[in-house]
Design a protein around this motif. Structure first.
Motif, PDB file in Angstrom:
ATOM      1  N   THR A  74       1.965  -6.803   0.599  1.00 12.80           N
ATOM      2  CA  THR A  74       1.579  -8.212   0.689  1.00 12.80           C
ATOM      3  C   THR A  74       2.210  -8.992  -0.467  1.00 12.80           C
ATOM      4  OG1 THR A  74      -0.485  -7.612   1.760  1.00 12.80           O
ATOM      5  CG2 THR A  74      -0.403  -9.786   0.745  1.00 12.80           C
ATOM      6  N   VAL A  75       2.704 -10.181  -0.151  1.00 10.85           N
ATOM      7  CA  VAL A  75       3.306 -11.068  -1.144  1.00 10.85           C
ATOM      8  C   VAL A  75       2.486 -12.355  -1.140  1.00 10.85           C
ATOM      9  CG1 VAL A  75       5.364 -12.403  -1.752  1.00 10.85           C
ATOM     10  CG2 VAL A  75       5.623 -10.115  -0.781  1.00 10.85           C
TER      11      VAL A  75
ATOM     12  N   GLU B  53       3.121 -10.397  -6.754  1.00 10.27           N
ATOM     13  CA  GLU B  53       2.717  -9.142  -6.115  1.00 10.27           C
ATOM     14  C   GLU B  53       1.205  -8.963  -6.158  1.00 10.27           C
ATOM     15  OE1 GLU B  53       3.955  -7.775 -10.350  1.00 10.27           O
ATOM     16  OE2 GLU B  53       4.116  -9.546  -9.074  1.00 10.27           O
ATOM     17  N   LYS B  54       0.539  -9.802  -6.975  1.00  9.72           N
ATOM     18  CA  LYS B  54      -0.917  -9.737  -7.102  1.00  9.72           C
ATOM     19  C   LYS B  54      -1.513 -11.070  -6.662  1.00  9.72           C
ATOM     20  CE  LYS B  54      -0.134  -7.502 -11.520  1.00  9.72           C
ATOM     21  NZ  LYS B  54       0.960  -8.319 -11.988  1.00  9.72           N
TER      22      LYS B  54
ATOM     23  N   THR C  96      -0.338 -16.277   2.004  1.00  9.23           N
ATOM     24  CA  THR C  96      -0.327 -14.823   1.876  1.00  9.23           C
ATOM     25  C   THR C  96       0.584 -14.273   2.962  1.00  9.23           C
ATOM     26  OG1 THR C  96      -2.590 -14.851   1.040  1.00  9.23           O
ATOM     27  CG2 THR C  96      -1.777 -12.744   1.878  1.00  9.23           C
ATOM     28  N   LEU C  97       1.634 -13.577   2.551  1.00 11.84           N
ATOM     29  CA  LEU C  97       2.590 -12.998   3.494  1.00 11.84           C
ATOM     30  C   LEU C  97       2.309 -11.506   3.596  1.00 11.84           C
ATOM     31  CD1 LEU C  97       5.721 -14.820   2.007  1.00 11.84           C
ATOM     32  CD2 LEU C  97       4.310 -15.586   3.917  1.00 11.84           C
ATOM     33  N   LYS C  98       1.695 -11.110   4.696  1.00  7.16           N
ATOM     34  CA  LYS C  98       1.332  -9.710   4.909  1.00  7.16           C
ATOM     35  C   LYS C  98       2.584  -8.843   5.042  1.00  7.16           C
ATOM     36  CE  LYS C  98      -3.195 -10.232   5.293  1.00  7.16           C
ATOM     37  NZ  LYS C  98      -3.962  -9.953   4.115  1.00  7.16           N
ATOM     38  N   SER C  99       2.445  -7.580   4.735  1.00  8.52           N
ATOM     39  CA  SER C  99       3.587  -6.678   4.869  1.00  8.52           C
ATOM     40  C   SER C  99       3.924  -6.516   6.349  1.00  8.52           C
ATOM     41  CB  SER C  99       3.278  -5.327   4.239  1.00  8.52           C
ATOM     42  OG  SER C  99       2.158  -4.756   4.853  1.00  8.52           O
ATOM     43  N   LYS C 100       5.189  -6.213   6.613  1.00  3.22           N
ATOM     44  CA  LYS C 100       5.618  -6.131   8.026  1.00  3.22           C
ATOM     45  C   LYS C 100       5.175  -4.849   8.703  1.00  3.22           C
ATOM     46  CE  LYS C 100      10.092  -4.292   8.220  1.00  3.22           C
ATOM     47  NZ  LYS C 100      10.827  -4.299   9.366  1.00  3.22           N
TER      48      LYS C 100
END
Length: 161
Positions: A119-120, A135-136, A157-161
Motif C-alpha cells: 500500500t502507498v 510507505e506508512k 490510499t493506493l492499495k497494492s495490485k
C-alpha cells in the motif's frame, strides 16, 4: 495451441513482474529520499537521490503497454531532471523544492502504472501546498522536516495490485 498460449502468457507475466520489481525498487529509493528530507538530512538526500536516478535508468520500460510507456517516458524525464537538481541543491530548502517535482511524477506513475506491491499513501501538506508518497500511513513531512514533521494528511490510499 494451448501450450503456445501458456508460454506467451508466462513470458508476459515474467516481463511484467520484472518491470513491477524494478518499479518497486524505484519506489523504495524514492522513500529513502523522502525519509532523508523528512529527518532534515541534506547530505543523505543527495546520496539517496543518486540511487533514485539509477533506479529510473534501470526500469525495463519497453515491456509496458503503449499508453503506460509514453507516460513513463514523460515522468522519467521529470524525475531525472528534478533528481539532478536535488543532488546539486545548495541547501535543504532547494532540495525540498526539487523533491516536489519528483513526487508529482512518482504519484502520476504509481496511479497510472499500478505496480506497487505494498500500500502507498499519497499525503498532502496544506502549508507546503504539496503532496508526496509515503510507505506508512503516519505523516512524515519531507517539505518541513522536524519543523512540522507530522503536518499533513492522507489524501489517497493506493492499495497494492
Amino acid at each position: 495451441m494451448v501450450a503456445f498460449i501458456a508460454i506467451a502468457t508466462t513470458k508476459i507475466t515474467f516481463a511484467q513482474s520484472k518491470t513491477d520489481g524494478a518499479f518497486n525498487q524505484l519506489l523504495t529509493a524514492y522513500y529513502d529520499v523522502k525519509n532523508a528530507l523528512a529527518t532534515d538530512k541534506k547530505d543523505l538526500a543527495t546520496e539517496k537521490v543518486k540511487v533514485l536516478s539509477a533506479k529510473v535508468e534501470a526500469i525495463p520500460h519497453k515491456d509496458l503497454p503503449a499508453t503506460q510507456h509514453m507516460l513513463w517516458m514523460e515522468q522519467a524525464k521529470v524525475i531525472k531532471a528534478k533528481a539532478a537538481e536535488l543532488a546539486a541543491g545548495k541547501d535543504i530548502k532547494a532540495q525540498r523544492k526539487s523533491f516536489e517535482g519528483i513526487s508529482y511524477a512518482m504519484i502520476k506513475t504509481v496511479k497510472n502504472i499500478k505496480f506497487n506491491n505494498a500500500t502507498v499513501y499519497v499525503q498532502h501538506c496544506p502549508m507546503a501546498k504539496a503532496s508526496w508518497l509515503n510507505e506508512k500511513e503516519n505523516i512524515e513531512n519531507p517539505y518541513y522536516g522536524s519543523m512540522m514533521f507530522d503536518c499533513g494528511d492522507v489524501s489517497e490510499t493506493l492499495k497494492s495490485k
